[in-house]
Design an enzyme around this catalytic site. Structure first.
Site, PDB file in Angstrom:
ATOM      1  N   SER A 196       0.863  -1.193   0.000  1.00 50.11           N
ATOM      2  CA  SER A 196       0.000   0.000   0.000  1.00 50.11           C
ATOM      3  C   SER A 196       0.894   1.236   0.000  1.00 50.11           C
ATOM      4  O   SER A 196       2.055   1.168   0.431  1.00 50.11           O
ATOM      5  CB  SER A 196      -0.865   0.014   1.269  1.00 50.11           C
ATOM      6  OG  SER A 196      -1.518   1.255   1.441  1.00 50.11           O
ATOM      7  N   TYR A 223      -2.164   0.055  10.723  1.00 50.07           N
ATOM      8  CA  TYR A 223      -2.314  -0.396   9.324  1.00 50.07           C
ATOM      9  C   TYR A 223      -1.015  -0.127   8.554  1.00 50.07           C
ATOM     10  O   TYR A 223      -0.517  -0.989   7.831  1.00 50.07           O
ATOM     11  CB  TYR A 223      -3.503   0.306   8.656  1.00 50.07           C
ATOM     12  CG  TYR A 223      -3.693  -0.102   7.206  1.00 50.07           C
ATOM     13  CD1 TYR A 223      -4.129  -1.379   6.883  1.00 50.07           C
ATOM     14  CD2 TYR A 223      -3.409   0.785   6.163  1.00 50.07           C
ATOM     15  CE1 TYR A 223      -4.278  -1.772   5.552  1.00 50.07           C
ATOM     16  CE2 TYR A 223      -3.557   0.398   4.836  1.00 50.07           C
ATOM     17  CZ  TYR A 223      -3.996  -0.881   4.533  1.00 50.07           C
ATOM     18  OH  TYR A 223      -4.131  -1.265   3.221  1.00 50.07           O
TER      19      TYR A 223
HETATM   20  P1  NDP Z   1     -11.824  -5.704   0.131  1.00 51.25           P
HETATM   21  O1  NDP Z   1     -12.370  -5.506   1.504  1.00 51.25           O
HETATM   22  O2  NDP Z   1     -12.728  -5.461  -1.017  1.00 51.25           O
HETATM   23  O3  NDP Z   1     -11.216  -7.179   0.011  1.00 51.25           O
HETATM   24  C1  NDP Z   1     -10.496  -7.777   1.046  1.00 51.25           C
HETATM   25  C2  NDP Z   1     -10.446  -9.269   0.817  1.00 51.25           C
HETATM   26  O4  NDP Z   1      -9.651  -9.874   1.859  1.00 51.25           O
HETATM   27  C3  NDP Z   1     -11.821  -9.918   0.867  1.00 51.25           C
HETATM   28  O5  NDP Z   1     -11.921 -10.858  -0.166  1.00 51.25           O
HETATM   29  C4  NDP Z   1     -11.836 -10.617   2.226  1.00 51.25           C
HETATM   30  O6  NDP Z   1     -12.616 -11.795   2.127  1.00 51.25           O
HETATM   31  C5  NDP Z   1     -10.370 -10.980   2.378  1.00 51.25           C
HETATM   32  N1  NDP Z   1      -9.988 -11.229   3.771  1.00 51.25           N
HETATM   33  C6  NDP Z   1      -9.950 -10.347   4.804  1.00 51.25           C
HETATM   34  N2  NDP Z   1      -9.599 -10.981   5.931  1.00 51.25           N
HETATM   35  C7  NDP Z   1      -9.393 -12.287   5.612  1.00 51.25           C
HETATM   36  C8  NDP Z   1      -9.015 -13.434   6.341  1.00 51.25           C
HETATM   37  N3  NDP Z   1      -8.752 -13.404   7.664  1.00 51.25           N
HETATM   38  N4  NDP Z   1      -8.912 -14.610   5.694  1.00 51.25           N
HETATM   39  C9  NDP Z   1      -9.167 -14.681   4.355  1.00 51.25           C
HETATM   40  N5  NDP Z   1      -9.529 -13.637   3.615  1.00 51.25           N
HETATM   41  C10 NDP Z   1      -9.647 -12.452   4.243  1.00 51.25           C
HETATM   42  O7  NDP Z   1     -10.542  -4.769   0.058  1.00 51.25           O
HETATM   43  P2  NDP Z   1      -9.416  -4.604  -1.078  1.00 51.25           P
HETATM   44  O8  NDP Z   1      -9.698  -5.449  -2.243  1.00 51.25           O
HETATM   45  O9  NDP Z   1      -9.236  -3.163  -1.285  1.00 51.25           O
HETATM   46  O10 NDP Z   1      -8.150  -5.140  -0.267  1.00 51.25           O
HETATM   47  C11 NDP Z   1      -7.267  -6.127  -0.762  1.00 51.25           C
HETATM   48  C12 NDP Z   1      -5.863  -5.791  -0.319  1.00 51.25           C
HETATM   49  O11 NDP Z   1      -5.477  -4.563  -0.910  1.00 51.25           O
HETATM   50  C13 NDP Z   1      -5.677  -5.623   1.187  1.00 51.25           C
HETATM   51  O12 NDP Z   1      -4.476  -6.243   1.566  1.00 51.25           O
HETATM   52  C14 NDP Z   1      -5.584  -4.114   1.364  1.00 51.25           C
HETATM   53  O13 NDP Z   1      -4.818  -3.757   2.490  1.00 51.25           O
HETATM   54  C15 NDP Z   1      -4.869  -3.747   0.076  1.00 51.25           C
HETATM   55  N6  NDP Z   1      -4.992  -2.344  -0.329  1.00 51.25           N
HETATM   56  C16 NDP Z   1      -6.214  -1.771  -0.534  1.00 51.25           C
HETATM   57  C17 NDP Z   1      -6.297  -0.451  -0.926  1.00 51.25           C
HETATM   58  C18 NDP Z   1      -7.599   0.252  -1.087  1.00 51.25           C
HETATM   59  O14 NDP Z   1      -7.617   1.497  -1.063  1.00 51.25           O
HETATM   60  N7  NDP Z   1      -8.693  -0.446  -1.322  1.00 51.25           N
HETATM   61  C19 NDP Z   1      -5.093   0.326  -1.186  1.00 51.25           C
HETATM   62  C20 NDP Z   1      -3.868  -0.373  -0.912  1.00 51.25           C
HETATM   63  C21 NDP Z   1      -3.838  -1.661  -0.529  1.00 51.25           C
HETATM   64  P3  NDP Z   1     -13.594 -12.407   3.247  1.00 51.25           P
HETATM   65  O15 NDP Z   1     -14.131 -11.261   4.040  1.00 51.25           O
HETATM   66  O16 NDP Z   1     -14.628 -13.128   2.433  1.00 51.25           O
HETATM   67  O17 NDP Z   1     -12.730 -13.335   4.031  1.00 51.25           O
HETATM   68  C1  8X3 Z   2      -5.142   1.595   1.506  1.00 49.90           C
HETATM   69  C2  8X3 Z   2      -4.761   3.000   1.174  1.00 49.90           C
HETATM   70  O1  8X3 Z   2      -4.592   5.360   2.146  1.00 49.90           O
HETATM   71  O2  8X3 Z   2      -6.411   3.957   2.932  1.00 49.90           O
HETATM   72  O3  8X3 Z   2      -4.016   0.817   1.719  1.00 49.90           O
HETATM   73  O4  8X3 Z   2      -4.163   3.538   3.649  1.00 49.90           O
HETATM   74  S1  8X3 Z   2      -4.986   3.984   2.547  1.00 49.90           S
END
Ligand code: NDP
Ligand code: 8X3
Length: 271
Positions: free
Chosen positions: A143, A156
């Site tokens: 991130s 985070y």
């Molecule tokens: P979402 O919430 O849309 O997706 C998160 C996914 O992670 C879901 O499929 C959820 O599935 C799964 N998950 C969470 N906890 C668990 C667990 N304990 N076991 C298995 N699966 C799990 O968010 P994003 O797609 O945005 O996030 C994906 C990644 O991208 C994360 O690592 C996030 O930190 C990173 N990220 C996101 C950004 C953003 O702005 N959106 C920016 C930078 C990084 P379920 O609940 O079904 O288990």
């Molecule tokens: C997700 C981006 O700015 O919410 O990793 O931390 S931010």
């Protein structure tokens, strides 16, 4: 040697970036192993993609915080699909927006156990399969928070700084083997991320008000591009932000004039 139809194992495939990666890789002929806790979503996605692209897709309910659950998911996926080549260790979350002296144990543990330990557990279980396949690519999803922390995002950010450390170490440890290691580090992407973080739809929507944020599909495209490069080319780290986001945090975000003011926005998000 790169196989004709590689197997990509994706955690967190039930929504957002993971789901988008599943869609794009299926469209590009990859076989899929899809994991998350919400199994029904995975089954629907796998059925849709198998029908649309004729690819084999395995699904498994997995909680990446739990070693046995991860081992079972990874080994079952390898047994069903015959191999694992690509790992997208994507499952992760932010839980709340708390100053360091205020954060409840529950939120702290959710982030550190999922974003750091869960990623290690996934890669630890999958690597023997990737190594024996003889061609592979490990993706971390870091991130911008792994490059700069922000108020309320200390834990985070610590977890995402941890991703940077893990990716760096793994690249050193695998040097000389045919396994590439990449960290894709997105900024604001509109997925279920903010809803999970705030547990409040209005507050989650406010985060993206007046900007054109990244989508899961944009981040998936970065993964696809890294994969398609020649085998000797390794993208170590890719920071990707939407054009409206100039800083790594929301301190410099271009909110369109029709949206509410930046100061009102900050208080809506930071409340
Ligand atoms: P979402 O919430 O849309 O997706 C998160 C996914 O992670 C879901 O499929 C959820 O599935 C799964 N998950 C969470 N906890 C668990 C667990 N304990 N076991 C298995 N699966 C799990 O968010 P994003 O797609 O945005 O996030 C994906 C990644 O991208 C994360 O690592 C996030 O930190 C990173 N990220 C996101 C950004 C953003 O702005 N959106 C920016 C930078 C990084 P379920 O609940 O079904 O288990
Ligand atoms: C997700 C981006 O700015 O919410 O990793 O931390 S931010």
């Amino acid at each position: 040697m790169r196989p004709e139809s590689p197997v990509a194992l994706i955690t967190g495939a039930s929504s957002g970036i993971g789901e988008a990666a599943a869609r794009l890789l299926a469209a590009n002929g990859y076989r899929l192993a899809l994991g998350a806790r919400r199994g029904e979503r995975l089954e629907n996605l796998a059925a849709e993609l198998s029908k649309k692209y004729g690819v084999k897709a395995f699904t498994g309910k997995v909680d990446t915080r739990d070693s046995a659950s991860v081992q079972n998911f990874v080994d079952s996926a390898a047994a069903h699909l015959g191999a694992i080549h690509v790992v997208v260790a994507n499952a992760g979350l932010a839980s709340g927006l708390h100053k360091i002296w205020e954060i409840p144990d529950e939120d702290m543990e959710a982030m550190l156990r999922t974003n750091v330990e869960g990623v290690v557990k996934t890669i630890r279980a999958a690597l023997p399969h990737v190594r024996s396949a003889g061609w592979g690519h490990i993706f971390f999803i870091g991130s911008t928070a792994g490059h700069q922390s922000y108020e309320g995002g200390g834990v985070y950010s610590a977890s995402k700084h941890g991703i940077k450390a893990l990716a760096h170490a793994l690249r050193l440890e695998l040097c000389g083997e045919p396994v590439r290691v990449t960290s894709i580090d997105p900024g604001m992407a509109q997925t279920e991320f903010a809803l999970v973080r705030f547990k409040d739809e209005v507050r989650a929507r406010a985060l993206y008000e007046g900007i054109d944020p990244l989508t899961g599909a944009d981040v998936a495209e970065c993964i696809r591009w890294c994969l398609e490069l020649p085998d000797h080319v390794n993208i170590d780290e890719m920071i990707v932000k939407c054009l409206d986001q100039a800083s790594h945090t929301m301190t410099k975000v271009n909110r369109k004039p029709y949206s509410i003011s930046t100061s009102k926005m900050r208080s809506a998000i930071l409340k």
